[in-house]
Scaffold this motif. Structure first.
Motif, mmCIF file in Angstrom:
data_model
loop_
_atom_site.group_PDB
_atom_site.id
_atom_site.type_symbol
_atom_site.label_atom_id
_atom_site.label_comp_id
_atom_site.label_asym_id
_atom_site.label_seq_id
_atom_site.Cartn_x
_atom_site.Cartn_y
_atom_site.Cartn_z
ATOM 1 N N GLY A 177 -30.724 -33.898 58.197
ATOM 2 C CA GLY A 177 -30.904 -35.228 58.765
ATOM 3 C C GLY A 177 -31.296 -36.256 57.719
ATOM 4 N N ASP A 178 -31.923 -37.326 58.193
ATOM 5 C CA ASP A 178 -32.158 -38.480 57.327
ATOM 6 C C ASP A 178 -33.619 -38.713 56.988
ATOM 7 O OD1 ASP A 178 -29.426 -38.931 57.325
ATOM 8 O OD2 ASP A 178 -29.502 -40.285 59.055
ATOM 9 N N THR A 179 -34.469 -37.730 57.247
ATOM 10 C CA THR A 179 -35.861 -37.798 56.826
ATOM 11 C C THR A 179 -36.226 -36.502 56.102
ATOM 12 O OG1 THR A 179 -36.616 -36.938 58.970
ATOM 13 C CG2 THR A 179 -36.568 -39.339 58.703
ATOM 14 N N PRO A 180 -37.175 -36.552 55.178
ATOM 15 C CA PRO A 180 -37.509 -35.346 54.414
ATOM 16 C C PRO A 180 -38.145 -34.275 55.284
ATOM 17 C CG PRO A 180 -38.620 -37.304 53.508
ATOM 18 C CD PRO A 180 -37.950 -37.716 54.769
ATOM 19 N N THR A 181 -37.812 -33.041 54.994
ATOM 20 C CA THR A 181 -38.388 -31.887 55.671
ATOM 21 C C THR A 181 -38.882 -30.891 54.636
ATOM 22 O OG1 THR A 181 -36.328 -30.627 55.733
ATOM 23 C CG2 THR A 181 -36.740 -32.146 57.590
ATOM 24 N N MET A 182 -39.373 -29.778 55.129
ATOM 25 C CA MET A 182 -39.798 -28.696 54.258
ATOM 26 C C MET A 182 -38.666 -28.252 53.322
ATOM 27 S SD MET A 182 -41.393 -25.045 55.496
ATOM 28 C CE MET A 182 -42.529 -25.891 56.596
ATOM 29 N N ALA A 183 -37.439 -28.340 53.783
ATOM 30 C CA ALA A 183 -36.303 -27.945 52.950
ATOM 31 C C ALA A 183 -36.214 -28.821 51.711
ATOM 32 C CB ALA A 183 -35.010 -28.027 53.763
ATOM 33 N N ASP A 184 -36.400 -30.119 51.869
ATOM 34 C CA ASP A 184 -36.328 -31.031 50.721
ATOM 35 C C ASP A 184 -37.479 -30.813 49.761
ATOM 36 O OD1 ASP A 184 -34.034 -32.819 51.732
ATOM 37 O OD2 ASP A 184 -35.461 -32.803 53.394
ATOM 38 N N ILE A 185 -38.658 -30.522 50.310
ATOM 39 C CA ILE A 185 -39.809 -30.239 49.454
ATOM 40 C C ILE A 185 -39.511 -29.037 48.568
ATOM 41 C CG2 ILE A 185 -42.207 -29.482 49.453
ATOM 42 C CD1 ILE A 185 -42.628 -31.105 52.014
ATOM 43 N N CYS A 186 -38.936 -28.001 49.150
ATOM 44 C CA CYS A 186 -38.631 -26.796 48.377
ATOM 45 C C CYS A 186 -37.495 -27.038 47.396
ATOM 46 C CB CYS A 186 -38.312 -25.640 49.315
ATOM 47 S SG CYS A 186 -39.759 -25.062 50.235
ATOM 48 N N LEU A 187 -36.474 -27.785 47.812
ATOM 49 C CA LEU A 187 -35.388 -28.114 46.896
ATOM 50 C C LEU A 187 -35.920 -28.887 45.693
ATOM 51 C CD1 LEU A 187 -32.494 -28.451 45.929
ATOM 52 C CD2 LEU A 187 -32.266 -30.389 47.508
ATOM 53 N N ALA A 188 -36.688 -29.929 45.951
ATOM 54 C CA ALA A 188 -37.211 -30.743 44.856
ATOM 55 C C ALA A 188 -38.115 -29.927 43.943
ATOM 56 C CB ALA A 188 -37.960 -31.945 45.420
ATOM 57 N N SER A 189 -38.844 -28.964 44.507
ATOM 58 C CA SER A 189 -39.734 -28.151 43.675
ATOM 59 C C SER A 189 -38.951 -27.313 42.673
ATOM 60 C CB SER A 189 -40.611 -27.256 44.558
ATOM 61 O OG SER A 189 -39.881 -26.167 45.098
ATOM 62 N N ILE A 190 -37.775 -26.852 43.067
ATOM 63 C CA ILE A 190 -36.942 -26.077 42.153
ATOM 64 C C ILE A 190 -36.279 -26.993 41.133
ATOM 65 C CG2 ILE A 190 -34.888 -24.618 41.970
ATOM 66 C CD1 ILE A 190 -37.352 -23.187 43.070
ATOM 67 N N VAL A 191 -35.767 -28.118 41.580
ATOM 68 C CA VAL A 191 -35.099 -29.049 40.660
ATOM 69 C C VAL A 191 -36.088 -29.581 39.623
ATOM 70 C CG1 VAL A 191 -33.890 -31.256 40.485
ATOM 71 C CG2 VAL A 191 -33.297 -29.640 42.305
ATOM 72 N N GLU A 192 -37.334 -29.820 40.028
ATOM 73 C CA GLU A 192 -38.332 -30.267 39.055
ATOM 74 C C GLU A 192 -38.526 -29.213 37.959
ATOM 75 O OE1 GLU A 192 -39.627 -33.023 38.481
ATOM 76 O OE2 GLU A 192 -39.636 -34.203 40.321
ATOM 77 N N MET A 193 -38.492 -27.944 38.317
ATOM 78 C CA MET A 193 -38.620 -26.901 37.307
ATOM 79 C C MET A 193 -37.397 -26.878 36.386
ATOM 80 S SD MET A 193 -41.584 -25.667 37.807
ATOM 81 C CE MET A 193 -42.024 -27.323 38.400
ATOM 82 N N VAL A 194 -36.225 -27.053 36.972
ATOM 83 C CA VAL A 194 -34.999 -27.123 36.170
ATOM 84 C C VAL A 194 -35.118 -28.256 35.150
ATOM 85 C CG1 VAL A 194 -32.542 -27.665 36.280
ATOM 86 C CG2 VAL A 194 -33.536 -26.056 37.920
ATOM 87 N N ARG A 195 -35.665 -29.370 35.586
ATOM 88 C CA ARG A 195 -35.834 -30.507 34.679
ATOM 89 C C ARG A 195 -36.843 -30.206 33.580
ATOM 90 N NH1 ARG A 195 -36.253 -35.081 39.492
ATOM 91 N NH2 ARG A 195 -34.004 -35.317 39.872
ATOM 92 N N ILE A 196 -37.962 -29.590 33.953
ATOM 93 C CA ILE A 196 -38.989 -29.258 32.957
ATOM 94 C C ILE A 196 -38.415 -28.342 31.875
ATOM 95 C CG2 ILE A 196 -41.107 -27.911 32.617
ATOM 96 C CD1 ILE A 196 -42.109 -29.098 35.274
ATOM 97 N N PHE A 197 -37.604 -27.382 32.289
ATOM 98 C CA PHE A 197 -37.044 -26.433 31.334
ATOM 99 C C PHE A 197 -35.758 -26.946 30.676
ATOM 100 C CE2 PHE A 197 -39.269 -23.360 34.304
ATOM 101 C CZ PHE A 197 -40.343 -23.164 33.449
ATOM 102 N N LYS A 198 -35.377 -28.190 31.041
ATOM 103 C CA LYS A 198 -34.203 -28.827 30.439
ATOM 104 C C LYS A 198 -32.946 -27.972 30.609
ATOM 105 C CE LYS A 198 -36.672 -31.703 27.084
ATOM 106 N NZ LYS A 198 -37.997 -31.565 27.731
#
Length: 220
Positions: free
Chosen positions: A164-185
């Motif tokens: 849908g069009d509002t953040p959920t637990m799924a987005d929190i978990c997705l962003a948490s993984i992508v942030e790690m991908v970014r940290i590790f370049k």
């Protein structure tokens, strides 16, 4: 006027699981006093922290007068029940199951494979060097995100966010993984749906405020 109970969050700046809890707190308009557990220095294995979480993992959320809460997904569900608005789970049965499924793909099937304790074990027992560890990270980050991309691109419930069009637990978990991908370049190609959803997360104040580089203890 009801006052918010005192929460303490045992945290570290860069961990994926801690990031999830920070985002949820931000979305709910809740605050927690952070107690830094420096996992690079091994503080999570010290006796005083093992009394809080015998597994030696962060985060842990402590409310005065209650036993510590551990495991990020359990903490997210607790916060969602503690402060129902805005909801982290959809109202309908199938929607809740879908969001929990996506969250588990990331927090249970992807994240545990790239944690520091996995690296420590593989380095000690197999002689894995930094090059091999990076290949390991790319393999499992890539596998998890490719599978999620396939789902998000194909399923009609996907909207601005994962569901849908509002953040959920799924987005929190997705962003948490992508942030790690970014940290590790690390670059994971061919994920246009994830990239679009992450752009919406990056623009959301609750996610932006939880960015690892903005936390106490992060490198300058």
């Amino acid at each position: 006027m009801t006052t918010q109970p005192t929460f303490e969050l045992y945290a570290y700046w860069r961990t994926s699981a801690t990031y999830r809890v920070r985002v949820a707190l931000n979305l709910k308009g809740l605050t927690a006093n952070e107690r830094i557990v420096n996992i690079d220095a091994g503080e999570q294995r010290e006796e005083k922290f093992l009394k809080i979480n015998p597994l030696g993992a962060i985060p842990a959320l402590v409310e005065l007068g209650h036993a510590p809460l551990t495991q990020s997904l359990a903490i997210l569900e607790f916060l969602d029940e503690f402060q129902p608005a805005p909801p982290l789970l959809p109202q309908d049965l199938h929607g809740r199951a879908r969001v929990r499924s996506i969250a588990a793909m990331l927090a249970a099937d992807t994240h545990p494979l790239i944690t520091g304790r996995v690296k420590k074990y593989l380095t000690a027992t197999t002689g894995m060097d930094d090059t091999a560890w990076r290949a390991w990270q790319i393999q499992w980050f890539g596998t998890g995100l490719a599978a999620l991309e396939q789902r998000l691109a194909a399923e009609p419930q996907t909207g601005v966010f994962c569901h849908g069009d509002t953040p959920t637990m799924a987005d929190i978990c997705l962003a948490s993984i992508v942030e790690m991908v970014r940290i590790f370049k690390i670059t994971i190609p061919d994920t246009p749906t994830i990239d679009r959803i992450m752009a919406a997360c990056d623009a959301h104040p609750a996610f932006a405020a939880a960015t690892p580089s903005r936390q106490a203890g992060a490198p300058a």
